[in-house]
Design an enzyme around this catalytic site. Structure first.
Site, PDB file in Angstrom:
ATOM      1  CG  ASP A   1      44.925  75.805  26.927  1.00  0.00           C
ATOM      2  OD1 ASP A   1      44.342  74.774  26.535  1.00  0.00           O
ATOM      3  OD2 ASP A   1      46.099  75.790  27.347  1.00  0.00           O
TER       4      ASP A   1
ATOM      5  CG  HIS B   1      56.158  68.548  22.468  1.00  0.00           C
ATOM      6  ND1 HIS B   1      57.053  68.960  23.425  1.00  0.00           N
ATOM      7  CD2 HIS B   1      54.956  68.534  23.105  1.00  0.00           C
ATOM      8  CE1 HIS B   1      56.427  69.165  24.566  1.00  0.00           C
ATOM      9  NE2 HIS B   1      55.156  68.922  24.395  1.00  0.00           N
TER      10      HIS B   1
END
Length: 349
Positions: free
Chosen positions: A206, A253
């Site tokens: 991340d 998404h």
């Protein structure tokens, strides 16, 4: 003649519309109860009365009674011998310090998205997010944004940890040796999956400010010796190699079709032959009629992102095939989860 006599057939009623219209009120009841830390304070005790709750929180009897009554009506509290106590649901998921504490996600949604959703019409008319400004910021994941830097990682963990449990029970992650969790936040999935599969090792990948938080949190868990964290940017950098599975949970998404295709291409490049990618999402039905969670989450992508959208399994299957993946399988969940309703698993030939 009486033309309004009851025939035994249930007439059409606007009651379902009232339930929908009440949604924002119901959400606020839960959020405010968490602001009072109600469920944590009641945990393990003898409960409270409106008078005791009001006295402790500086509330008059009427509002104290109304809030406790509303919480009980929603199944958040039970009433026993005149005292309000945590329901089983609240005791499991709304008490701070519990493994599957869900409250941080509720708080983030309330503080960041509640007002933004009040301007949903503006987002619809402009096709722009209204929680941040794409003209002055490169991405919604800005470490200078108080909500994203402080609240979002905790909220993502709060929603992800039980979702990870559902995935661990639904798919044999023990078949993998090393897992890379792309956009893995605080390591919720890595920690939970490794706890369920003793032979699995995993890496959180991340942004650096997030991976640093993940590394610190994971070091304090029972699987800290099998999970590590790497900082990076999956658009600017290539993904780390040497993994036989890559997990993407509620990542794609956030991005446009083109950006999602780039992420999947990087996953394909990073995996060796036989490696698999797992996509977990609140998928839309292939016919575009629901489900509610996926459809509403899609609108949240309008409010929160510059080009993100929730997609169907069929749409993701096509994207996976274009990226070079084969053998796409649909995976259901054996336990309902708060963030996703299934997964797709695909293989690199």
């Amino acid at each position: 003649m009486n033309t309004h006599s009851y025939t035994g057939v249930q007439p059409l009623t606007p009651a379902p519309l009232m339930a929908i219209a009440d949604g924002f009120r119901v959400a606020k009841v839960l959020a405010v109860a968490l602001d009072f830390d109600l469920f944590t304070k009641l945990s393990g005790g003898e409960g409270t009365t409106p008078e005791e709750f009001g006295s402790a929180e500086g509330l008059a009897p009427r509002p104290a009674t109304l809030l406790l009554t509303a919480c009980a009506s929603l199944g958040l509290l039970d009433k026993r011998d005149g005292r309000y106590v945590n329901s089983e649901l609240s005791e499991e998921f709304l008490v701070r310090g519990k493994r599957y504490f869900f409250g941080d996600l509720v708080t983030f949604t309330d503080r960041r998205e509640y007002d933004a959703w009040g301007k949903l019409d503006v987002a619809l008319r402009t096709d722009r997010p209204n929680t941040w400004d794409p003209d002055t910021e490169q991405t919604l994941f800005d470490p200078q944004d108080e909500h994203m830097a402080e609240l979002f990682p905790k909220a993502a963990h709060s929603g992800a940890v039980f979702t990870a449990r559902a995935m661990a029970l639904s798919h044999d992650f023990g078949a993998y040796r090393r897992l890379l969790d792309v956009g893995g936040g605080l390591g919720s999935f890595c920690g939970e999956l490794c706890a369920h599969h003793p032979n699995l090792r995993a890496t959180v990948y991340d942004l650096p400010f997030v991976s640093g938080m993940a590394e610190k949190r994971l070091a304090e868990t029972e699987v800290g010796d099998r999970v590590d964290a790497l900082g990076g940017d999956f658009f600017a950098d290539g993904l780390p190699t040497g993994y036989d599975a890559i997990l993407l949970t509620n990542i794609l998404h956030d991005w446009s079709d083109e950006e999602s295709a780039r992420i999947l291409a990087k996953c394909h490049d990073a995996l060796g032959s036989g490696g698999e990618v797992i996509i977990g999402e609140a998928f839309l039905d292939d016919d575009g009629t629901g489900p509610v969670a996926g459809a509403v989450a899609g609108l949240n992508m309008l409010v929160e992102t510059a080009a993100g959208t929730n997609r169907s399994r069929a749409a993701y299957t096509e994207m996976l095939n274009r990226a070079g993946f084969t053998d796409v399988r649909r995976l259901g969940l054996v336990v309902d989860a708060p963030l996703i309703n299934g997964a797709l698993v695909a293989r690199k030939a």
